[in-house]
Design an enzyme around this catalytic site. Structure first.
Site, PDB file in Angstrom:
ATOM      1  N   CYS A  91       0.837  -1.274   0.026  1.00 43.15           N
ATOM      2  CA  CYS A  91      -0.106   0.079   0.064  1.00 43.15           C
ATOM      3  C   CYS A  91       0.824   1.392   0.088  1.00 43.15           C
ATOM      4  CB  CYS A  91      -0.929  -0.049   1.348  1.00 43.15           C
ATOM      5  SG  CYS A  91      -1.549  -1.375   1.573  1.00 43.15           S
ATOM      6  N   HIS A 343      -8.715   3.206  -2.818  1.00 42.43           N
ATOM      7  CA  HIS A 343      -7.486   2.907  -2.328  1.00 42.43           C
ATOM      8  C   HIS A 343      -6.680   1.996  -3.488  1.00 42.43           C
ATOM      9  CE1 HIS A 343      -3.857   1.885  -0.247  1.00 42.43           C
ATOM     10  NE2 HIS A 343      -4.248   1.124   0.387  1.00 42.43           N
ATOM     11  N   CYS A 373      -0.925   2.794   6.287  1.00 40.48           N
ATOM     12  CA  CYS A 373      -0.575   1.526   6.699  1.00 40.48           C
ATOM     13  C   CYS A 373      -0.257   0.580   5.555  1.00 40.48           C
ATOM     14  CB  CYS A 373      -1.746   0.886   7.705  1.00 40.48           C
ATOM     15  SG  CYS A 373      -3.228   0.656   6.428  1.00 40.48           S
TER      16      CYS A 373
END
Length: 387
Positions: A91, A343, A373
């Protein structure tokens, strides 16, 4: 060590992954369009002076494989002498791309770098081809590889209620919709060609993932999706699935002054931190603490903060332990976040940094923080300073 500055930052609209505007647009095309667009906005910069391109992408296979950064650069018609590398920190990939490019400039190995990232989650799903080593179960819980279950665990540990999550998610959509209607995303979005529902070509100039009709009442009717029997995390309180790309043009402060370009922000601090994979969403807390210490600043010094919204159950514990719950409406995710915008994994780090810099300018803020995160237990953070 040289100071590193951001002279421009840009992103595509966030396209809906399921049947959205970019369903017939490839990840390389989204990236190439953005590379061309950010350079077109900065004619003072000679592309041949770019040392390297650092481009985040998580699922590096199919159209995103074989070094998507180089493929996109060639499609964009950039000089063949420019290098390009695809970066993967899950991520945090495009924020890692920013850190990698910044360090090359700090040490004198580059004067100008182009960084960013892409993820087409409609074409290459997050779990495509994933094959965890069987021996991993000796070291981490099986659920550590299931992001939604890690959010459930983190939420339970911090006493985050279902109602709090629903309120946070509704806030994200409301703020993102207001930002869209008021034109607050206009400077950061590069209109991008896509396909309408009937298949005709059109130019998308706004995020199509936002659901302005979202309410706490509506969200409360959704069933838990990751732990149906005992859970609280729903599809509505999880980051949306979207397709998109983001980019930032960075250089040494000396080079920016030489070219006469506007310095939009300076990198003040950077950090990575690991945490228990079973609560991977907690990573922003130790990463932020390290970045702030390196910058010689405190969380109270931050005027604007972008905390990536992987899940409401993950974001709220981080906000709590960073001491942000009482200043959410003044500082945190003021234009909504990933619950509303989505995302796209490899895109998000540079995307939240781009949104942050635009918010800092709008609020005439001095310091800003972008943090997120990372799956399997990591966090990444960047502290920015406006000149």
């Amino acid at each position: 060590m040289k100071n590193v500055v951001i002279v421009d930052c840009l992103r595509t609209p966030m396209g809906r992954s399921k049947g959205g505007a970019f369903r017939h647009t490839r990840a390389e095309d989204l990236s190439a369009h953005l590379m061309k667009g950010i350079l077109a906005r900065n004619p003072q910069v000679n592309p041949s002076e770019i040392e390297d391109i650092y481009w985040g992408c998580v699922q590096q296979t199919l159209e995103q494989g074989f070094n998507v950064a180089r493929n996109a650069a060639l499609l964009a018609g950039l000089p063949i002498e420019i290098g390009a590398v695809t970066v993967n920190r899950l991520c945090g990939s495009s924020m890692q791309a920013l850190h990698d490019g910044a360090r090359a400039i700090m040490t004198g190995d580059a004067e100008i770098c182009l960084i960013g990232g892409v993820e087409h989650m409609g074409h290459v799903p997050m779990n495509h081809g994933v094959d965890f080593h069987p021996g991993m179960s000796k070291h981490v819980a099986k659920a550590a590889g299931m992001m939604g279950l890690t959010a459930e665990m983190l939420g339970k540990l911090h006493g985050i209620s279902r109602e709090q999550q629903d309120e946070f998610a509704a806030r994200s959509h409301a703020r993102a919709h207001a930002a869209t209607m008021e034109g607050r995303f206009k400077n950061e979005i590069l209109p991008t060609e896509g396909h309408a529902a009937d298949g005709t070509l059109f130019t998308l100039d706004h995020d199509e993932v936002i659901r302005p009709e979202t309410t706490v009442e509506g969200l409360s009717q959704l069933r838990p999706v990751f732990d149906p029997a005992n859970g609280t995390v729903t599809a509505g309180t999880s980051s949306a699935l979207s397709d998109g790309a983001s980019a930032m043009l960075i250089m040494s402060e000396e080079k920016a002054n030489e070219l006469g370009v506007t310095i939009r922000a300076r990198i003040k601090g950077m950090a990575i931190a690991g945490c228990d994979p079973s609560i991977m969403g907690y990573g922003p807390v130790p990463a932020t603490q390290k970045a702030l210490k390196r910058a010689g600043l405190s969380i109270e010094d931050m005027d604007v903060i972008e905390l990536n919204e992987a899940f409401a159950a993950q974001s709220l514990p981080c906000a709590k332990d960073l001491g942000l719950l009482d200043v959410m409406d003044e500082k945190v995710n003021l234009n909504g976040g990933a619950i509303a915008l989505g995302h796209p994994l490899g895109c998000s780090g540079a995307r939240i940094s781009t949104t942050l810099i635009n918010l800092m300018e709008a609020k005439d803020a001095k310091y800003g923080l972008a943090t997120m995160c990372i799956g399997l237990g990591q966090g990444i953070a960047t502290v920015f300073e406006r000149p």
